[in-house]
Design a protein around this motif. Sequence first.
Motif: not given
Length: 78
Positions: A9-10, A12-17, A20, A33, A40
């Motif tokens: 999940c981390v 995936k979020s970094l890839n999206r970041y 973007d 991060a 959270t």
Amino acid sequence: MEENELAACVRKSLNRYFKDLDGEEPVGIYEMAILALEKTLLTYIMDRAEGNQTRASEMLGINRNTLRKKLKQHGLSD
């Protein structure tokens, strides 16, 4: 070593970041991060422990004073 679900999940979020950013140079990713994950995690565990800091610190495997310090850092304490 196989990546666990949280790590996936981390990632995936970094890839999206990075996507973007659209070519912009990233700055301060480590702090961003860690702070996001830590806040959270603390919020979730405090909820699971029903606000009991002793139980939360045991769940997290950290000293209760450390937990209090981190809650204060993230604006999560009274």
